[in-house]
Design an enzyme around this catalytic site. Structure first.
Site, mmCIF file in Angstrom:
data_model
loop_
_atom_site.group_PDB
_atom_site.id
_atom_site.type_symbol
_atom_site.label_atom_id
_atom_site.label_comp_id
_atom_site.label_asym_id
_atom_site.label_seq_id
_atom_site.Cartn_x
_atom_site.Cartn_y
_atom_site.Cartn_z
ATOM 1 N N THR A 1 16.817 1.493 47.855
ATOM 2 C CA THR A 1 17.332 2.194 48.735
ATOM 3 C C THR A 1 18.021 2.967 47.996
ATOM 4 O OG1 THR A 1 19.506 2.991 49.840
ATOM 5 C CG2 THR A 1 19.422 1.045 49.358
ATOM 6 N N SER B 1 28.471 -0.901 49.087
ATOM 7 C CA SER B 1 28.384 -1.497 50.307
ATOM 8 C C SER B 1 28.099 -3.343 49.884
ATOM 9 C CB SER B 1 27.654 -1.480 51.426
ATOM 10 O OG SER B 1 27.023 -1.621 51.574
ATOM 11 N N TYR C 1 25.991 -4.816 51.185
ATOM 12 C CA TYR C 1 24.271 -4.504 51.642
ATOM 13 C C TYR C 1 23.671 -3.461 50.121
ATOM 14 C CZ TYR C 1 20.271 -1.868 52.698
ATOM 15 O OH TYR C 1 19.579 -0.993 52.254
ATOM 16 N N HIS C 2 24.366 -2.594 49.816
ATOM 17 C CA HIS C 2 24.260 -2.100 48.738
ATOM 18 C C HIS C 2 23.338 -3.231 47.421
ATOM 19 C CE1 HIS C 2 24.143 1.502 52.085
ATOM 20 N NE2 HIS C 2 23.512 2.160 51.229
ATOM 21 N N LYS D 1 21.254 -4.781 47.314
ATOM 22 C CA LYS D 1 19.711 -4.160 46.509
ATOM 23 C C LYS D 1 19.539 -3.812 45.204
ATOM 24 C CE LYS D 1 17.420 -2.574 50.211
ATOM 25 N NZ LYS D 1 16.069 -3.248 50.386
HETATM 26 N N1 LIG Z 1 15.458 2.763 58.139
HETATM 27 C C1 LIG Z 1 16.311 3.045 56.567
HETATM 28 O O1 LIG Z 1 16.971 3.822 56.730
HETATM 29 C C2 LIG Z 1 16.419 2.608 54.985
HETATM 30 C C3 LIG Z 1 16.719 2.987 54.476
HETATM 31 C C4 LIG Z 1 16.392 2.587 53.312
HETATM 32 C C5 LIG Z 1 15.986 1.299 52.844
HETATM 33 N N2 LIG Z 1 15.412 0.887 53.962
HETATM 34 C C6 LIG Z 1 15.550 -0.665 53.173
HETATM 35 O O2 LIG Z 1 13.601 -0.819 53.992
HETATM 36 C C7 LIG Z 1 12.908 -1.649 53.982
HETATM 37 C C8 LIG Z 1 13.540 -1.773 56.223
HETATM 38 O O3 LIG Z 1 14.037 -1.437 56.348
HETATM 39 P P1 LIG Z 1 14.416 -1.008 58.104
HETATM 40 O O4 LIG Z 1 14.774 -0.211 58.771
HETATM 41 O O5 LIG Z 1 12.976 -1.462 58.688
HETATM 42 O O6 LIG Z 1 15.283 -2.729 58.437
HETATM 43 P P2 LIG Z 1 14.552 -4.665 59.750
HETATM 44 O O7 LIG Z 1 15.291 -4.861 59.811
HETATM 45 O O8 LIG Z 1 14.098 -3.272 61.164
HETATM 46 O O9 LIG Z 1 13.495 -4.254 59.007
HETATM 47 C C9 LIG Z 1 13.412 -6.205 58.163
HETATM 48 C C10 LIG Z 1 12.649 -6.756 59.012
HETATM 49 O O10 LIG Z 1 12.666 -8.141 58.173
HETATM 50 C C11 LIG Z 1 13.101 -9.480 58.767
HETATM 51 N N3 LIG Z 1 13.608 -10.042 57.667
HETATM 52 C C12 LIG Z 1 14.221 -9.717 57.381
HETATM 53 N N4 LIG Z 1 15.393 -11.175 56.420
HETATM 54 C C13 LIG Z 1 14.104 -11.687 56.479
HETATM 55 C C14 LIG Z 1 13.607 -13.151 55.922
HETATM 56 N N5 LIG Z 1 13.944 -13.987 54.902
HETATM 57 N N6 LIG Z 1 12.209 -13.761 56.038
HETATM 58 C C15 LIG Z 1 11.487 -13.332 57.452
HETATM 59 N N7 LIG Z 1 11.911 -11.981 57.863
HETATM 60 C C16 LIG Z 1 13.087 -11.272 57.603
HETATM 61 C C17 LIG Z 1 13.739 -8.516 59.842
HETATM 62 O O11 LIG Z 1 13.767 -9.351 61.060
HETATM 63 C C18 LIG Z 1 13.764 -7.143 60.646
HETATM 64 O O12 LIG Z 1 12.711 -7.184 61.629
HETATM 65 C C19 LIG Z 1 14.705 -2.939 54.415
HETATM 66 O O13 LIG Z 1 14.696 -3.699 53.203
HETATM 67 C C20 LIG Z 1 15.723 -1.574 54.086
HETATM 68 O O14 LIG Z 1 16.752 -2.423 53.054
HETATM 69 C C21 LIG Z 1 15.336 0.988 55.609
#
Ligand SMILES: NC(=O)c1ccc[n+]([C@@H]2O[C@H](COP(=O)([O-])OP(=O)(O)OC[C@H]3O[C@@H](n4cnc5c(N)ncnc54)[C@H](O)[C@@H]3O)[C@@H](O)[C@H]2O)c1
Length: 402
Positions: free
Chosen positions: A147, A182, A184-185, A188
């Site tokens: 991120t 955070s 979380y961040h 990453k």
């Molecule tokens: N959505 C955003 O705005 C955004 C922005 C920057 C970065 N990201 C990154 O993109 C990625 C996807 O984000 P998203 O918004 O689709 O999130 P999301 O939570 O919708 O998708 C993540 C999926 O991974 C699954 N998951 C999590 N931990 C797991 C584990 N240990 N084993 C198996 N499955 C697991 C969850 O059930 C979920 O379905 C993440 O890494 C997030 O940090 C997202």
């Protein structure tokens, strides 16, 4: 483009579900894993997706009906190393897209348990994937989602991953400092370090994506089948700001700006995420290369986002007030923000449309879901604070539309 074998870790998520469809549409062979944590965590907050989400079984049947192939999508956890290793060995991907992490800053800040769950899940899940790839598919290309939040908001331009500082007359190419805001961040950032080390150690071929905040409900050629729609959350943990503002707007709730709204971030629509990830998947680095890519369309302050949502709403005849509330986070309210994003442009990234167009499409999808959002309107004001206190943010001021 050659057919690829793409493993999507986190296929059931906000990005993973549309990405799986997008890859299938492009003729790639897809497999994936998900533990359905996102569904559980949103429900645990008493929240729900504004756009109804089909069950995993319904989603799988929809894929079978709409696409030529039945992807191998398994329920499983990235923390289960033997399972993950065996699955990768079985599937032999040439590309692995890692989305399977808990993506919420606020959720990680609730208390010790949520913080360590997030870091354990994200850091160990990624380590397991790095080891499994090294052992059973060492030539595959890892596309790892990080991120832009890892960089924080430094008072200097933000390069893509690396920079060349000069210190006491010597120069070196070094990772640009990460100053996450955070737990979380920080998880990453730990992933970034571990992925880079796997490249140094084993020559893992990887692209680390520093992604901006994503918004939107649609991808190109989105099917009308409701089972194929992706989720769209609006609670304080999983609702990212544009998505949350659009949900507030459709029920006539004021848009809740945290603090003065001068925080600036990079944003991109969901449609563009598909395009950018496809460009990266189609152009893997050479064997042994590691690349960091900043992935966003444009930067806006939170105030600018609120005004864009208000503008799109006024075209729909919706009146939108804007409300400043106490910022539950610890972050700078006014700062410089000049990140680079050259690499995706060089690969051919062309933003699909303007943010206003995207917001209009979201409003069209969200207006029929008013009742679902209204039923959970109490979740629209944050009560998870970075100082550890649990209290709802007070209102600082309100600006009526017009
Ligand atoms: N959505 C955003 O705005 C955004 C922005 C920057 C970065 N990201 C990154 O993109 C990625 C996807 O984000 P998203 O918004 O689709 O999130 P999301 O939570 O919708 O998708 C993540 C999926 O991974 C699954 N998951 C999590 N931990 C797991 C584990 N240990 N084993 C198996 N499955 C697991 C969850 O059930 C979920 O379905 C993440 O890494 C997030 O940090 C997202």
């Amino acid at each position: 483009m050659p057919e690829r074998r793409v493993f999507v870790a986190g296929f059931d998520g906000y990005l993973g579900w549309p990405l799986s469809q997008h890859l299938l549409k492009r003729g790639h062979v897809v497999a994936g894993v998900d533990a359905f944590l996102r569904r559980e965590q949103v429900a645990g907050l008493g929240a729900c997706s504004a756009v109804p989400v089909a069950s995993p079984q319904e989603r799988k049947s929809a894929l079978r009906e709409h696409f030529q192939q039945t992807p191998d999508l398994r329920t499983g956890n990235m923390l289960d190393f033997p399972f993950l290793r065996a699955f990768l060995k079985d599937f032999q991907p040439d590309t692995v897209v890692h989305l399977a992490e808990i993506p919420s800053a606020a959720w990680s800040m609730i208390d010790q348990a949520h913080c360590s769950f997030t870091q354990h899940n994200n850091v160990i899940g990624t380590l397991n994937l790095l080891w499994a790839m090294h052992e059973v598919c060492p030539d595959a290309h890892l596309v790892k989602l990080g991120t832009m939040g890892e960089y924080g908001t430094p008072a200097m331009p933000i390069p893509e991953g690396f920079f060349e500082p000069e210190f006491r007359g010597r120069r070196d190419r070094l990772p640009f400092p990460r100053q996450a805001g955070s737990f979380y961040h920080w998880s990453k950032v730990h992933d970034s370090n571990n992925t880079m080390f796997a490249w140094i150690l084993w020559g893992l071929r990887a692209t680390y994506i520093m992604q901006g905040v994503v918004y939107g409900t649609e991808i190109e050629h989105q099917s009308d089948d409701p089972r194929l729609k992706t989720r769209l959350d609006f609670d304080q943990c999983f609702g990212t700001v544009v998505n949350r503002f659009c949900c507030q707007a459709v029920i006539g709730h004021p848009l809740t700006i945290y603090g003065q709204g001068g925080q600036k971030r990079g944003f991109l629509p969901l449609r563009d995420v598909m395009q950018c990830l496809t460009l990266v998947i189609d152009s893997p680095p050479n064997a042994g290369d590691y690349c960091v890519v900043n992935q966003f369309d444009a930067c806006y302050t939170i105030n600018e986002i609120a005004l864009l949502v208000r503008q799109a709403c006024s075209e729909e005849g919706l009146t939108v007030d804007i409300m400043e509330v106490e910022n539950p986070r610890m972050e700078s309210g006014r700062h410089e923000y000049q990140p680079d994003r050259e690499q995706l442009l060089a690969l051919g990234y062309q933003p699909a449309g303007s943010p206003l167009q995207e917001i209009r499409m979201m409003l069209a999808d969200l207006l029929p879901q008013r009742e679902r959002i209204e039923a959970r309107a109490e979740l629209l004001l944050p009560d998870i604070r970075w100082d550890g206190a649990h209290r709802r943010s007070g209102v600082l001021g309100r600006e009526a539309a017009g």
